[in-house]
Motif scaffolding. Sequence first.
Motif, mmCIF file in Angstrom:
data_model
loop_
_atom_site.group_PDB
_atom_site.id
_atom_site.type_symbol
_atom_site.label_atom_id
_atom_site.label_comp_id
_atom_site.label_asym_id
_atom_site.label_seq_id
_atom_site.Cartn_x
_atom_site.Cartn_y
_atom_site.Cartn_z
ATOM 1 N N UNK A 38 0.850 -1.183 0.000
ATOM 2 C CA UNK A 38 0.000 0.000 0.000
ATOM 3 C C UNK A 38 0.891 1.241 0.000
ATOM 4 N N UNK A 39 0.286 2.368 -0.309
ATOM 5 C CA UNK A 39 1.053 3.613 -0.341
ATOM 6 C C UNK A 39 1.662 3.902 1.033
ATOM 7 N N UNK A 40 0.900 3.628 2.090
ATOM 8 C CA UNK A 40 1.393 3.860 3.460
ATOM 9 C C UNK A 40 2.543 2.908 3.785
ATOM 10 N N UNK A 41 2.397 1.622 3.405
ATOM 11 C CA UNK A 41 3.475 0.657 3.634
ATOM 12 C C UNK A 41 4.726 1.053 2.868
ATOM 13 N N UNK A 42 4.530 1.518 1.639
ATOM 14 C CA UNK A 42 5.651 1.949 0.815
ATOM 15 C C UNK A 42 6.360 3.141 1.450
ATOM 16 N N UNK A 43 5.592 4.088 1.964
ATOM 17 C CA UNK A 43 6.187 5.256 2.618
ATOM 18 C C UNK A 43 6.946 4.849 3.877
ATOM 19 N N UNK A 44 6.369 3.933 4.657
ATOM 20 C CA UNK A 44 7.036 3.453 5.868
ATOM 21 C C UNK A 44 8.339 2.748 5.514
ATOM 22 N N UNK A 45 8.282 1.878 4.500
ATOM 23 C CA UNK A 45 9.491 1.174 4.073
ATOM 24 C C UNK A 45 10.540 2.161 3.573
ATOM 25 N N UNK A 46 10.100 3.166 2.833
ATOM 26 C CA UNK A 46 11.016 4.195 2.336
ATOM 27 C C UNK A 46 11.724 4.882 3.509
ATOM 28 N N UNK A 47 10.966 5.257 4.519
ATOM 29 C CA UNK A 47 11.558 5.929 5.690
ATOM 30 C C UNK A 47 12.553 5.019 6.398
ATOM 31 N N UNK A 48 12.220 3.746 6.521
ATOM 32 C CA UNK A 48 13.128 2.809 7.183
ATOM 33 C C UNK A 48 14.409 2.616 6.390
ATOM 34 N N UNK A 49 14.277 2.505 5.076
ATOM 35 C CA UNK A 49 15.473 2.333 4.247
ATOM 36 C C UNK A 49 16.311 3.604 4.245
ATOM 37 N N UNK A 50 15.679 4.749 4.189
ATOM 38 C CA UNK A 50 16.423 6.013 4.238
ATOM 39 C C UNK A 50 17.196 6.118 5.550
ATOM 40 N N UNK A 51 16.559 5.732 6.657
ATOM 41 C CA UNK A 51 17.241 5.742 7.951
ATOM 42 C C UNK A 51 18.400 4.751 7.959
ATOM 43 N N UNK A 52 18.193 3.573 7.376
ATOM 44 C CA UNK A 52 19.265 2.574 7.316
ATOM 45 C C UNK A 52 20.452 3.094 6.517
ATOM 46 N N UNK A 53 20.180 3.774 5.388
ATOM 47 C CA UNK A 53 21.273 4.344 4.601
ATOM 48 C C UNK A 53 22.025 5.403 5.408
ATOM 49 N N UNK A 54 21.288 6.230 6.138
ATOM 50 C CA UNK A 54 21.957 7.260 6.954
ATOM 51 C C UNK A 54 22.818 6.618 8.036
ATOM 52 N N UNK A 55 22.298 5.592 8.677
ATOM 53 C CA UNK A 55 23.056 4.907 9.737
ATOM 54 C C UNK A 55 24.284 4.206 9.163
ATOM 55 N N UNK A 56 24.111 3.544 8.017
ATOM 56 C CA UNK A 56 25.229 2.842 7.397
ATOM 57 C C UNK A 56 26.346 3.793 7.005
ATOM 58 N N UNK A 57 25.978 5.007 6.644
ATOM 59 C CA UNK A 57 26.980 5.978 6.215
ATOM 60 C C UNK A 57 27.980 6.274 7.338
ATOM 61 N N UNK A 58 27.519 6.226 8.585
ATOM 62 C CA UNK A 58 28.407 6.527 9.713
ATOM 63 C C UNK A 58 29.477 5.458 9.908
ATOM 64 N N UNK A 59 29.167 4.216 9.613
ATOM 65 C CA UNK A 59 30.123 3.136 9.863
ATOM 66 C C UNK A 59 30.762 2.613 8.587
ATOM 67 N N UNK A 60 30.386 3.152 7.437
ATOM 68 C CA UNK A 60 30.863 2.616 6.168
ATOM 69 C C UNK A 60 32.384 2.647 6.059
ATOM 70 N N UNK A 61 33.003 3.738 6.403
ATOM 71 C CA UNK A 61 34.458 3.852 6.274
ATOM 72 C C UNK A 61 35.177 2.804 7.134
ATOM 73 N N UNK A 62 34.724 2.629 8.389
ATOM 74 C CA UNK A 62 35.369 1.628 9.256
ATOM 75 C C UNK A 62 35.144 0.215 8.724
ATOM 76 N N UNK A 63 33.924 -0.075 8.267
ATOM 77 C CA UNK A 63 33.643 -1.410 7.741
ATOM 78 C C UNK A 63 34.449 -1.680 6.481
ATOM 79 N N UNK A 64 34.563 -0.675 5.628
ATOM 80 C CA UNK A 64 35.339 -0.823 4.404
ATOM 81 C C UNK A 64 36.813 -1.086 4.728
#
Length: 186
Positions: A38-64
């Motif tokens: 649904x549009x609401x589920x899609x928006x929720x998933x979008x927000x979760x993925x956007x948050x995951x990308x932001x969080x991953x960005x903080x540790x990306x250099x160390x993980x790499x």
Amino acid sequence: MLDSEDSEEETKQEALPGTSWNELSIIERVGLNSVEMSEKDLETAFCQIALAFRCDRYTLRQRLQAEEHARNLAEENIQLELTRGKETLETLKGLCLDSERSKILQRLELSLDILSGTVERIFNTAEVLGAVHQEARVSRAVELMVAHVDNLRRRHDRHVAALDEAKKIIQQQNSWTMDPRVSPGL
């Protein structure tokens, strides 16, 4: 009839019940694998993925750096063992005087050379494979984000059309009330 991608999706979904929540990717957690959202589920998933990308960005250099270090260490260890094997082979060559054993040692030396080249190709292939796996994971996230943006664009277009229609109605009403020939009761 299912194509190979659909059957792969079903196989992954069937394997998920035995998988712990922490082992699931963010894509699987938000249900991107489901066919219709649904549009609401899609928006929720979008927000979760956007948050995951932001969080991953903080540790990306160390993980790499950690992964590159682990890869370099593994390559160095394999190269070291190959070098030691070649050195041992050279020592054996010096001790071996008959031609039959020398031929065996030459074949062993050739095998070590082939193994060395094969290991190098495996390193390169593994790196490419890892990049393709990551691209597949990101591709799913991008697919969800594009779907969300398309929904937002359609919603925006509907709102713009409704706003334009409301403006036309207001302009018509204003023109009727301003026209002295039109009575207010109509």
